[in-house]
Write a protein that holds these residues in place. Structure first.
Motif, PDB file in Angstrom:
ATOM      1  N   HIS A 259       0.833  -1.196   0.000  1.00 28.97           N
ATOM      2  CA  HIS A 259       0.000   0.000   0.000  1.00 28.97           C
ATOM      3  C   HIS A 259       0.874   1.256   0.000  1.00 28.97           C
ATOM      4  O   HIS A 259       1.994   1.242   0.515  1.00 28.97           O
ATOM      5  N   PRO A 260       0.373   2.363  -0.552  1.00 25.14           N
ATOM      6  CA  PRO A 260       1.151   3.616  -0.530  1.00 25.14           C
ATOM      7  C   PRO A 260       1.496   4.026   0.902  1.00 25.14           C
ATOM      8  O   PRO A 260       0.682   3.867   1.811  1.00 25.14           O
ATOM      9  N   PRO A 261       2.692   4.554   1.130  1.00 24.16           N
ATOM     10  CA  PRO A 261       3.117   4.912   2.494  1.00 24.16           C
ATOM     11  C   PRO A 261       2.331   6.098   3.034  1.00 24.16           C
ATOM     12  O   PRO A 261       1.941   6.997   2.275  1.00 24.16           O
ATOM     13  N   PRO A 262       2.094   6.132   4.345  1.00 19.35           N
ATOM     14  CA  PRO A 262       1.359   7.263   4.934  1.00 19.35           C
ATOM     15  C   PRO A 262       2.241   8.494   5.054  1.00 19.35           C
ATOM     16  O   PRO A 262       3.475   8.421   4.940  1.00 19.35           O
ATOM     17  N   LEU A 263       1.604   9.616   5.304  1.00 24.66           N
ATOM     18  CA  LEU A 263       2.303  10.873   5.553  1.00 24.66           C
ATOM     19  C   LEU A 263       2.223  11.188   7.043  1.00 24.66           C
ATOM     20  O   LEU A 263       1.154  11.085   7.653  1.00 24.66           O
ATOM     21  N   LEU A 264       3.355  11.578   7.627  1.00 22.74           N
ATOM     22  CA  LEU A 264       3.416  12.002   9.017  1.00 22.74           C
ATOM     23  C   LEU A 264       3.610  13.510   9.048  1.00 22.74           C
ATOM     24  O   LEU A 264       4.590  14.034   8.512  1.00 22.74           O
ATOM     25  N   VAL A 265       2.673  14.196   9.677  1.00 24.56           N
ATOM     26  CA  VAL A 265       2.733  15.649   9.793  1.00 24.56           C
ATOM     27  C   VAL A 265       3.189  15.983  11.204  1.00 24.56           C
ATOM     28  O   VAL A 265       2.479  15.750  12.185  1.00 24.56           O
ATOM     29  N   HIS A 266       4.404  16.506  11.307  1.00 29.18           N
ATOM     30  CA  HIS A 266       4.995  16.879  12.595  1.00 29.18           C
ATOM     31  C   HIS A 266       5.298  18.365  12.546  1.00 29.18           C
ATOM     32  O   HIS A 266       6.296  18.788  11.960  1.00 29.18           O
ATOM     33  N   GLY A 267       4.405  19.172  13.164  1.00 28.01           N
ATOM     34  CA  GLY A 267       4.556  20.621  13.066  1.00 28.01           C
ATOM     35  C   GLY A 267       4.377  21.073  11.633  1.00 28.01           C
ATOM     36  O   GLY A 267       3.361  20.803  10.992  1.00 28.01           O
ATOM     37  N   SER A 268       5.366  21.734  11.092  1.00 26.05           N
ATOM     38  CA  SER A 268       5.322  22.178   9.696  1.00 26.05           C
ATOM     39  C   SER A 268       6.017  21.205   8.757  1.00 26.05           C
ATOM     40  O   SER A 268       6.101  21.456   7.554  1.00 26.05           O
ATOM     41  N   GLU A 269       6.513  20.096   9.300  1.00 26.87           N
ATOM     42  CA  GLU A 269       7.237  19.107   8.495  1.00 26.87           C
ATOM     43  C   GLU A 269       6.295  17.985   8.082  1.00 26.87           C
ATOM     44  O   GLU A 269       5.529  17.462   8.884  1.00 26.87           O
ATOM     45  N   VAL A 270       6.358  17.612   6.816  1.00 24.94           N
ATOM     46  CA  VAL A 270       5.580  16.500   6.275  1.00 24.94           C
ATOM     47  C   VAL A 270       6.549  15.450   5.761  1.00 24.94           C
ATOM     48  O   VAL A 270       7.369  15.731   4.881  1.00 24.94           O
ATOM     49  N   ARG A 271       6.470  14.262   6.339  1.00 21.73           N
ATOM     50  CA  ARG A 271       7.422  13.207   5.993  1.00 21.73           C
ATOM     51  C   ARG A 271       6.662  11.950   5.573  1.00 21.73           C
ATOM     52  O   ARG A 271       5.659  11.579   6.175  1.00 21.73           O
ATOM     53  N   MET A 272       7.164  11.296   4.529  1.00 24.94           N
ATOM     54  CA  MET A 272       6.561  10.062   4.053  1.00 24.94           C
ATOM     55  C   MET A 272       7.198   8.883   4.774  1.00 24.94           C
ATOM     56  O   MET A 272       8.422   8.741   4.815  1.00 24.94           O
TER      57      MET A 272
END
Length: 402
Positions: A259-272
């Protein structure tokens, strides 16, 4: 067409909307009066067909039929004042207007019947969505949840995409999002197998590897019975992403089955969150439970997870460009899960021109601080621990000595 019908119904309920009903009758009166007072070589009677056509745009068959009858009557009146009803021109105009008004009423009847059928289909689809998906509440343990389900077929509200959030013992939540190969109503049976196995296994399985193995076993045993092999004889499988999020701490785990990887939103940073040990999609093979490896990640209070299906990232603009989900999420201001989903929804429809080629699901999850979970219960526990009475409760008198 259904949306226009709903809009017209709401419009007619409004005082200004009810005033629109008078417009066709005013047109009939104006055209009749002007034509009677015009020279005999000027014929405005054919314009009367505008009245029933306009009535059909916001009214039902009865209103349209009444407008058509009045328009024909007005044409008869015009014929009486302009040479009588025996002239070939007036007879042709009356017959033509009657036929056109009848056709407009028939079209209105067909439209209303189709509207009722589509409303029934939407009602059944909504019921199926509530029963099968059981959309999670806005709060699941310490998690705040928001979701969006978009289908490629306009008449349905559920398709081959699936998701669920459920509580699991001890002290945690488990999440699944998946995508059945195929789309629309034909994929609902396969989605129901995965969701049923997940809800049962989420409470029974100790770890994610055992849970994913149970999902794999269920899909391999049941998919042949529910898959639409007649219309889709190809291989059937389900991509899935399964997560385990404990109530306390900042450590969470996931297993990706293609499955496509989720996105983690930490403050203003968006990481896959890429998986280092991706398992094959459910239904492709039967690997043992020991072959599933979890991918741990940090999920702190205030962070948000964005899960999605490939219908989101593969949505194309009219020029053929894919939707850049990660870039768009990074451009949005920090907000609640519900607000984030609304932002993406509007932006996605704007990107695609309001048309999706595949089903799409968005699931936003935010972790709140542990002390915000069940604040009343925590306040009660703190009060009892300190031997202090709760506010608003009477203090019992001390017992008398005998």
């Amino acid at each position: 067409m259904v949306y226009w019908r709903l809009f017209s119904d709401r419009l007619l309920e409004h005082p200004l909307g009810r005033g629109l009903v008078a417009i066709p009758f005013v047109l009939i009166a104006v055209i009749t009066v002007v034509d009677i007072h015009s020279p005999e070589n000027v014929h405005l009677g054919p314009l009367l067909v505008v009245a029933p056509a306009l009535a059909a745009s916001f009214g039902g068959p009865r209103l349209t039929g009444l407008t058509g009858v009045l328009a024909v009557a007005a044409q008869v009146v015009i014929g009486v004042f302009h040479g009588g009803l025996t002239t070939t021109n007036h007879i042709a105009q009356i017959v033509a207007l009657a036929i056109l008004s009848t056709l407009v009423v028939v079209v209105c009847l067909v439209r209303e019947r189709r509207g009722r059928e589509l409303n029934r289909v939407r009602s059944v689809a909504e019921t199926a969505q509530q029963v099968l998906l059981r959309p999670p509440p806005q709060r699941v343990g310490p998690l705040r949840v928001a979701w969006l389900y978009l289908t490629a077929e306009d008449e349905t509200q559920i398709g081959g995409d699936l998701f669920a959030v459920t509580r699991a013992a001890p002290g945690g939540s488990r999440v699944i999002i998946g995508d059945v190969r195929g789309k629309g109503l034909h994929a609902i049976g396969e989605a129901s197998v995965v969701l049923g196995a997940f809800r049962e296994g989420a409470h029974r399985c100790r770890g994610l590897p055992e849970l994913v193995a149970a999902l794999e076993d269920s899909v391999n045993r049941s998919v042949d019975e529910v898959a639409d092999t007649e219309h889709d004889p190809g291989e059937h499988f389900v991509t899935a992403l399964v997560l385990d999020i404990p109530d306390h701490g900042s450590r969470a785990e996931m297993i990706s089955c293609g499955h496509p990887p989720p996105l983690l939103v930490h403050g203003s940073e968006v990481r896959m969150l890429h998986s280092h040990s991706i398992a094959p999609p459910l239904g492709v093979c039967v690997p043992p439970a020991s072959s599933f490896r979890t991918d741990p990640f940090t999920f702190e209070a205030g962070d948000a997870l964005l899960l999605y299906t490939d219908g989101v990232i593969e949505a194309r603009s009219p020029t053929g460009a894919f939707y850049p989900l990660a870039e768009r999420v990074a451009s949005f201001a920090a907000s609640s899960p519900a607000a984030l989903v609304r932002h993406i929804h509007r932006d996605l429809l704007s990107h695609t021109g309001r048309h999706l080629a595949d089903d799409a699901v968005l699931l936003a999850i935010e972790r709140t601080p542990a002390q915000q979970h069940f604040p009343e219960a925590r306040r009660m526990a703190d009060s009892l621990r300190g031997h202090r009475p709760l506010a608003g409760l009477p203090v019992p008198p001390p017992a008398r000595r005998q």
